[in-house]
Design an enzyme around this catalytic site. Structure first.
Site, PDB file in Angstrom:
ATOM      1  N   GLU A   1       6.943  -0.712   2.735  1.00 13.09           N
ATOM      2  CA  GLU A   1       5.919   0.119   2.055  1.00 13.09           C
ATOM      3  C   GLU A   1       5.484   1.268   2.946  1.00 13.09           C
ATOM      4  OE1 GLU A   1       2.505   0.523   2.843  1.00 13.09           O
ATOM      5  OE2 GLU A   1       2.224   1.808   1.103  1.00 13.09           O
TER       6      GLU A   1
ATOM      7  N   ASP B   1       5.437  -5.392   5.667  1.00  9.61           N
ATOM      8  CA  ASP B   1       5.544  -4.575   6.879  1.00  9.61           C
ATOM      9  C   ASP B   1       4.201  -3.980   7.287  1.00  9.61           C
ATOM     10  OD1 ASP B   1       5.649  -2.955   4.550  1.00  9.61           O
ATOM     11  OD2 ASP B   1       6.397  -1.270   5.740  1.00  9.61           O
TER      12      ASP B   1
HETATM   13  C1  LIG Z   1     -16.689   8.744  -2.166  1.00  4.25           C
HETATM   14  C2  LIG Z   1     -16.478   7.408  -1.612  1.00  4.25           C
HETATM   15  C3  LIG Z   1     -15.795   7.441  -0.284  1.00  4.25           C
HETATM   16  C4  LIG Z   1     -15.097   6.161  -0.035  1.00  4.25           C
HETATM   17  C5  LIG Z   1     -14.130   6.237   1.097  1.00  4.25           C
HETATM   18  C6  LIG Z   1     -13.046   5.214   0.920  1.00  4.25           C
HETATM   19  C7  LIG Z   1     -11.789   5.688   1.548  1.00  4.25           C
HETATM   20  C8  LIG Z   1     -10.622   4.856   1.187  1.00  4.25           C
HETATM   21  C9  LIG Z   1     -10.644   3.537   1.855  1.00  4.25           C
HETATM   22  C10 LIG Z   1      -9.546   2.915   2.174  1.00  4.25           C
HETATM   23  C11 LIG Z   1      -8.199   3.549   1.974  1.00  4.25           C
HETATM   24  C12 LIG Z   1      -7.228   2.527   1.424  1.00  4.25           C
HETATM   25  C13 LIG Z   1      -6.022   2.421   2.285  1.00  4.25           C
HETATM   26  C14 LIG Z   1      -5.356   1.116   2.006  1.00  4.25           C
HETATM   27  C15 LIG Z   1      -3.963   1.272   1.580  1.00  4.25           C
HETATM   28  C16 LIG Z   1      -3.130   2.050   2.571  1.00  4.25           C
HETATM   29  C17 LIG Z   1      -1.709   2.048   2.103  1.00  4.25           C
HETATM   30  C18 LIG Z   1      -0.845   2.850   3.040  1.00  4.25           C
HETATM   31  O1  LIG Z   1      -1.068   2.879   4.240  1.00  4.25           O
HETATM   32  N1  LIG Z   1       0.141   3.533   2.466  1.00  4.25           N
HETATM   33  C19 LIG Z   1       1.025   4.376   3.218  1.00  4.25           C
HETATM   34  C20 LIG Z   1       0.571   5.817   3.168  1.00  4.25           C
HETATM   35  O2  LIG Z   1      -0.292   6.175   2.356  1.00  4.25           O
HETATM   36  O3  LIG Z   1       1.116   6.632   3.943  1.00  4.25           O
HETATM   37 ZN   LIG Z   2      -0.424  -0.937   3.010  1.00  6.06          ZN
HETATM   38 ZN   LIG Z   3      -0.546   1.316   5.536  1.00  8.11          ZN
END
Ligand SMILES: CCCCCCCC/C=C\CCCCCCCC(=O)NCC(=O)O
Ligand SMILES: [Zn+2]
Ligand SMILES: [Zn+2]
Length: 512
Positions: free
Chosen positions: A199, A134
């Site tokens: 998810e 999804d």
């Molecule tokens: C100190 C270093 C800084 C690095 C910054 C990186 C930030 C994180 C990067 C990406 C985030 C990952 C997201 C991918 C998965 C998302 C899953 C999702 O949408 N889940 C639903 C929810 O959480 O509501």
């Molecule tokens: Zn995701």
């Molecule tokens: Zn997501």
């Protein structure tokens, strides 16, 4: 007594100077002798015979996958017909997988998929590659550079909702398995592919059922890999090289509904205070009073230490001496949303609903606050802090849903599962550093905690700061090169998982 003042001052100054000298010496020695945590395995080259190219056929499968509008709106509210079409498309797109006697495919919870690829060595514990079918809804459709469900390829990028969250890993892992099986290869270690269908709304009807099914079967999983933090290029202050961030834990979450009920009535005769006004002040207080910095108390400290030796000097000194400089680093990290998320429990006001008509005073107002809880805090602590900050009995707090921070998975040189991930990453991203961190967002792995103690969240693609707003946002896209890396990452992980998972502990070898 005053005649002794110069003597006392001299002693104080000498004591201060000595302390400064000792601290400086310790800081310099630690900076110069801090250990490296990096390895350098053989690189995966595009000329390798087992390299998986993002050729026309594979790109067509991926762009077609993006076209299925498998949107999750809220818990239990999705797009079932689109999911059924997407599941059928997957079946038709990977004929070797779906005809192999090694593969058992199950539809779980009506729309989620669970594949078991039987390994030749039943003594090896299976592992799981997870993703989800999804996507989140679209906003500001007119502002997209390409239609959000087109899968259009422009300037080397594939555009569309789900390209980085998370159809890239779903299709990339399937392409890797299809490639392996089509070359007559049977993996030694059994692996599961687990694709939840909800998810984005918590996985309660998808991944949760997958977790329950595997639990009922008494299955124990060597390690689980799901979507997660990326290979950040320019994301971590003080590091010029790309940093592959392997999330060994996941922030908790608590979504709090704030509700105020007050006098309604005709817009021409308002009371002094309104439901909207009272609630607006409450949410403003929450925004103006962020939760305390927890920087240096959890896995975020390891994240810096694992790359300290690769940092530019000022940062290297700070990262090698967090015992002294944590407050300063916390201040730097608080400056940007993506780094602040590693320093504290975050507060996001994600909805505010009130009123039905311009001349009707709203008798009630509601808002939702999305907190992502730092690994070293609890749901209760977060709620208590909110109550204290709001400090208004007219504002009612209701927990819509919550999840504590996840357990921390093994990482570092002593962990065979983290090591196999690190080495696979460095085969695909040879110039990247690898570091443990924690997920600032949440994943389906919340439903797999009892299946494995080694759960990792990692997205095998390179992300720059300009890519971050594309998560759940405008112009979500993945480069063709990144998609190619995704496929080859999963392929090499499967190959590497066929080798014994070994770690040298005090001269002994423990094998999983
Ligand atoms: C100190 C270093 C800084 C690095 C910054 C990186 C930030 C994180 C990067 C990406 C985030 C990952 C997201 C991918 C998965 C998302 C899953 C999702 O949408 N889940 C639903 C929810 O959480 O509501
Ligand atoms: Zn995701
Ligand atoms: Zn997501």
């Amino acid at each position: 007594m005053w005649t002794n003042l110069p003597r006392v001052l001299t002693l104080v100054v000498r004591g201060f100077a000595l302390t400064l000298a000792v601290l400086t010496t310790v800081v310099v020695i630690r900076t110069l002798t801090f250990p490296s945590y990096q390895t350098s395995p053989p690189e995966c080259k595009t000329t390798d015979p087992d390299f998986i190219p993002a050729d026309e056929e594979r790109l067509a499968r991926f762009t077609s996958a993006i076209q299925f509008q498998t949107v999750s709106y809220e818990r239990g509210v999705g797009t079932p017909q689109e999911l059924l079409k997407f599941v059928r498309f997957i079946q038709e797109s990977f004929p070797t997988i779906h005809s192999s006697p090694l593969v058992r495919r199950e539809v779980v919870g009506n729309y989620s998929l669970l594949y078991r690829v039987e390994g030749s060595d039943g003594s090896l514990e299976p592992y799981m590659l997870a993703s989800h079918l999804d996507v989140v809804p679209i906003t500001q459709e007119a502002s997209w550079e390409a239609p959000p469900f087109s899968g259009q390829v422009r300037d080397g990028y594939i555009y569309g909702r789900g390209t980085i969250d998370a159809k890239h890993s779903l299709m990339g892992s399937l392409e890797a398995v299809e490639f392996l099986l089509s070359r007559g290869h049977q993996p030694k270690r059994t692996l599961y592919l687990a694709f939840g269908h909800d998810e984005e709304t918590g996985g309660h009807f998808g991944a949760k059922v997958i977790g329950d099914v595997l639990t009922e079967r008494g299955e124990k999983i060597a390690f689980i890999l799901d979507e997660g933090t990326p290979v950040g290029d320019g994301l971590m202050p003080g590091v010029s090289k790309p940093v592959a961030m392997v999330s060994v834990s996941e922030k908790g979450i608590v979504d709090v509904k704030l509700k105020v009920q007050a006098e309604g009535g005709h817009g021409s005769m308002p009371a002094r205070k309104s439901a909207i006004g009272i609630l607006a002040r409450a949410v403003q207080k929450l925004e103006d009073n962020p939760h305390p910095s927890m920087f240096g108390t959890g896995p975020e400290a390891r994240m810096l230490e694992y790359v300290a030796t690769e940092m530019t000097l000022p940062y290297r000194m700070l990262a090698s001496n967090l015992w002294l400089f944590s407050p300063l680093v916390a201040w730097v990290y608080a400056k940007k949303p993506q780094t602040n998320a590693f320093a504290r429990t975050t507060t996001a006001l994600t909805s505010f609903t009130a009123g039905v008509k311009d001349n009707v005073i709203a008798p009630e107002a509601e808002a939702v606050v999305d907190h992502r809880i730092h690994p070293m805090q609890t749901v209760e602590e977060v709620l208590e802090f909110d109550r204290k900050v709001i400090d208004d009995a007219r504002v009612m707090l209701e927990v819509k849903g919550s999840l504590p921070p996840s357990p921390v998975s093994p990482h570092g040189k002593d962990s065979p599962t983290y090591t196999v991930l690190q080495e696979t990453i460095q085969q695909i991203f040879p110039d990247a550093l690898v570091t443990p961190t924690f997920m600032v967002a949440n994943t389906d792995t919340r439903h797999y905690w009892n299946l494995s103690s080694a759960i990792y969240r990692f997205n095998p693609y390179v992300m720059t700061p300009s890519d971050l707003p594309r998560f759940h946002g405008l112009n979500e896209r993945i480069s063709v090169r990144n998609y190619e890396r995704v496929m080859n990452f999963y392929y090499h992980l499967i190959v590497n998982m066929d080798k014994p998972l070994e770690v040298k502990r005090h001269g002994h070898e423990d094998e999983l």
